[in-house]
Motif scaffolding. Structure first.
Motif, PDB file in Angstrom:
ATOM      1  N   SER A 120     -11.754  -9.195  -8.320  1.00  0.00           N
ATOM      2  CA  SER A 120     -10.524  -9.814  -7.816  1.00  0.00           C
ATOM      3  C   SER A 120      -9.327  -8.987  -8.276  1.00  0.00           C
ATOM      4  CB  SER A 120     -10.379 -11.254  -8.323  1.00  0.00           C
ATOM      5  OG  SER A 120     -11.320 -12.109  -7.726  1.00  0.00           O
ATOM      6  N   THR A 121      -8.573  -8.464  -7.324  1.00  0.00           N
ATOM      7  CA  THR A 121      -7.351  -7.729  -7.668  1.00  0.00           C
ATOM      8  C   THR A 121      -6.137  -8.640  -7.667  1.00  0.00           C
ATOM      9  OG1 THR A 121      -7.090  -7.116  -5.341  1.00  0.00           O
ATOM     10  CG2 THR A 121      -8.194  -5.524  -6.783  1.00  0.00           C
TER      11      THR A 121
ATOM     12  N   ASP B  75      -4.743  -1.700  -3.786  1.00  0.00           N
ATOM     13  CA  ASP B  75      -5.505  -2.693  -4.543  1.00  0.00           C
ATOM     14  C   ASP B  75      -6.940  -2.557  -4.038  1.00  0.00           C
ATOM     15  OD1 ASP B  75      -3.039  -3.438  -5.478  1.00  0.00           O
ATOM     16  OD2 ASP B  75      -3.159  -5.525  -4.823  1.00  0.00           O
ATOM     17  N   LEU B  76      -7.778  -1.888  -4.815  1.00  0.00           N
ATOM     18  CA  LEU B  76      -9.083  -1.455  -4.327  1.00  0.00           C
ATOM     19  C   LEU B  76     -10.169  -1.702  -5.361  1.00  0.00           C
ATOM     20  CD1 LEU B  76      -7.814   1.956  -2.910  1.00  0.00           C
ATOM     21  CD2 LEU B  76      -8.436  -0.048  -1.535  1.00  0.00           C
TER      22      LEU B  76
ATOM     23  N   VAL C 293      -5.327  -1.711  -9.158  1.00  0.00           N
ATOM     24  CA  VAL C 293      -4.244  -2.580  -8.704  1.00  0.00           C
ATOM     25  C   VAL C 293      -2.957  -1.773  -8.669  1.00  0.00           C
ATOM     26  CG1 VAL C 293      -2.876  -4.646  -9.191  1.00  0.00           C
ATOM     27  CG2 VAL C 293      -5.339  -4.653  -9.649  1.00  0.00           C
ATOM     28  N   ASN C 294      -2.305  -1.786  -7.510  1.00  0.00           N
ATOM     29  CA  ASN C 294      -1.052  -1.045  -7.364  1.00  0.00           C
ATOM     30  C   ASN C 294      -1.234   0.444  -7.642  1.00  0.00           C
ATOM     31  OD1 ASN C 294       1.302  -2.251  -6.372  1.00  0.00           O
ATOM     32  ND2 ASN C 294       2.429  -1.840  -8.259  1.00  0.00           N
ATOM     33  N   GLY C 295      -2.426   0.941  -7.336  1.00  0.00           N
ATOM     34  CA  GLY C 295      -2.696   2.362  -7.505  1.00  0.00           C
ATOM     35  C   GLY C 295      -3.126   2.777  -8.893  1.00  0.00           C
ATOM     36  N   GLU C 296      -3.254   1.815  -9.818  1.00  0.00           N
ATOM     37  CA  GLU C 296      -3.636   2.140 -11.191  1.00  0.00           C
ATOM     38  C   GLU C 296      -4.980   1.513 -11.541  1.00  0.00           C
ATOM     39  OE1 GLU C 296      -2.171   4.185 -13.288  1.00  0.00           O
ATOM     40  OE2 GLU C 296      -0.622   4.632 -11.795  1.00  0.00           O
TER      41      GLU C 296
END
Length: 416
Positions: A113-114, A355-356, A390-393
């Motif tokens: 879950s992101t 968000d991956l 999340v948010n690319g991080e």
């Protein structure tokens, strides 16, 4: 820039040997893996045998209820809530809420879950736990005025929203009236008016018990959906949860309103022995999202498990094997939740939030790989997740929560 390499899976399709290029907080491009060299990529994750998914959106949670896991087993909703959960909740302290919210949030994050949409007391502590882990969260302070519950004082819901509005990129405040039978029509009107002024989301339990339906009818001569309509809350910014006692007329009204219904099939099957009329809502055009609800009664914060139960229980409820196909259920867990929360997420496309989730599919349960949606819904487990971004991080990687440098086992030690 960063890149995730593997088989890309979102609701719109499956693409093998693909690279997802991430620039800052968004997806820059989605290209064949062999074309990745055109970008200045300095971090690469995944590879052959990995699945790249949009982050799962856990659209209804009470993460701090991890403390109550196992309490009140095998009780119906109203007895479970009134005799077990509410008395326990009145004993909460801020320090305990923070500690247990961190545990519940970490469990959800580690299982893919992101984003969570949390509805609970001492909401500042929920929000602060979010920031520690780096998960995206929509957080509302639970309020009610038809029940004497000091930690759910109505004014605190508005104050919490104002404190957090525009303060953090990853934390968005929402309005969180408890339920249609625990919030007066007057207070719900006030919440709806405030939400309209702020363009805020309203997150509310809806038709989660027979007692709720009867009480709203007794007080106002209305069904719960009619009550929300009269309050001015029924619309595209409404996120209703459960809906297991919605009547046919309510289904039609709700479906046309633009509101989202969050399906928590496992918790409702356990507490009330039934599920929402999801197939009828889908046929009416309603947006559907999924949520774990809470570690009690569900037992765990794993949206892969919720997908599995949502698929199976809808088939049982309707006595039809063709309803709730795996691909559609996967959509509810990703794009459905993102749309409910007004996020540009849920698909793997340029310009969407990075968000991956990276799933290690090099395991027997993912063979033979002919129907990836089926494998994700019926075979995958949260423990198959190796990386959450999340948010690319990267915020969770190979068992470690990157922002706090701890594992689930270390968090377990801290609460003993």
């Amino acid at each position: 820039m960063k890149a995730l390499v593997g088989t890309v899976v979102d609701w719109q399709g499956v693409r093998d040997s693909t690279a997802v290029i991430i620039d800052g907080s968004v997806i820059r491009d989605v290209v064949p893996a062999g074309s990745m060299g055109q970008y200045d990529v300095d971090e690469v994750y995944g590879g052959r045998g990995y699945l790249i998914l949009p982050g799962l959106v856990n659209a209804h949670t009470h993460v701090a209820m991890a403390k109550f896991r196992g309490l009140g087993e095998d009780l119906p909703m109203e007895k479970w809530l009134g005799d077990v959960i509410w008395p326990a909740e009145l004993e909460w302290t801020r320090e305990e809420i923070h500690r247990w919210a961190l545990i519940g949030m970490a469990e959800a994050l580690s299982n893919g879950s992101t984003t969570v949409n949390d509805h609970y007391f001492f909401a500042d502590e929920i929000a602060n736990a979010t920031l520690e882990l780096g998960i995206r969260a929509f957080v509302g302070q639970t309020v009610m005025d038809s029940v004497d519950f000091p930690i759910a004082e109505p004014g605190e819901g508005f104050r919490f929203f104002k404190r957090w509005e525009g303060e953090e990129e990853l934390v968005k405040p929402v309005l969180a009236p408890h339920a249609t039978n625990t919030v007066s029509l007057e207070l719900m009107k006030e919440i709806a008016e405030f939400a309209g002024e702020k363009n805020a989301l309203v997150h509310v339990h809806l038709s989660q018990s027979r007692g709720e339906v009867l009480e709203v009818k007794r007080r106002y001569g209305l069904s719960p959906v009619e009550y929300l309509g009269k309050a001015g809350a029924l619309g595209e910014n409404l996120i209703g949860v459960h809906g297991i006692y919605l009547g046919d007329d309510e289904v039609r009204l709700y479906s046309k309103s633009g509101a989202t219904l969050v399906h928590c099939s496992l918790s409702m099957a356990k507490l009330e022995g039934r599920i929402a009329p999801i197939i009828e809502l889908v046929e009416g055009g309603a947006n559907i999202a999924l949520g774990n609800d809470s570690p009690n009664p569900v037992g765990l914060m794993d949206l892969f498990t919720e997908m599995r139960f949502a698929a199976v229980l809808n088939k049982v409820w309707r006595r039809r094997t063709d309803v709730a196909p795996a691909r559609e259920v996967f959509r509810w867990a990703t794009l459905g939740g993102a749309r409910a929360l007004k996020l540009r997420a849920g698909l793997i496309r340029p310009g969407y939030l990075a968000d991956l989730v990276l799933v290690n599919a090099r395991k027997p349960q993912f063979l033979p790989g002919e129907d990836v949606y089926s494998h994700l819904v019926y075979s995958a487990r949260g423990s198959d997740v190796e990386l959450v971004m999340v948010n690319g991080e990267p915020v969770y990687k190979n068992g470690i929560f990157m922002k706090i440098g701890k594992t689930l086992e270390e968090l377990w030690e801290e609460v003993l």
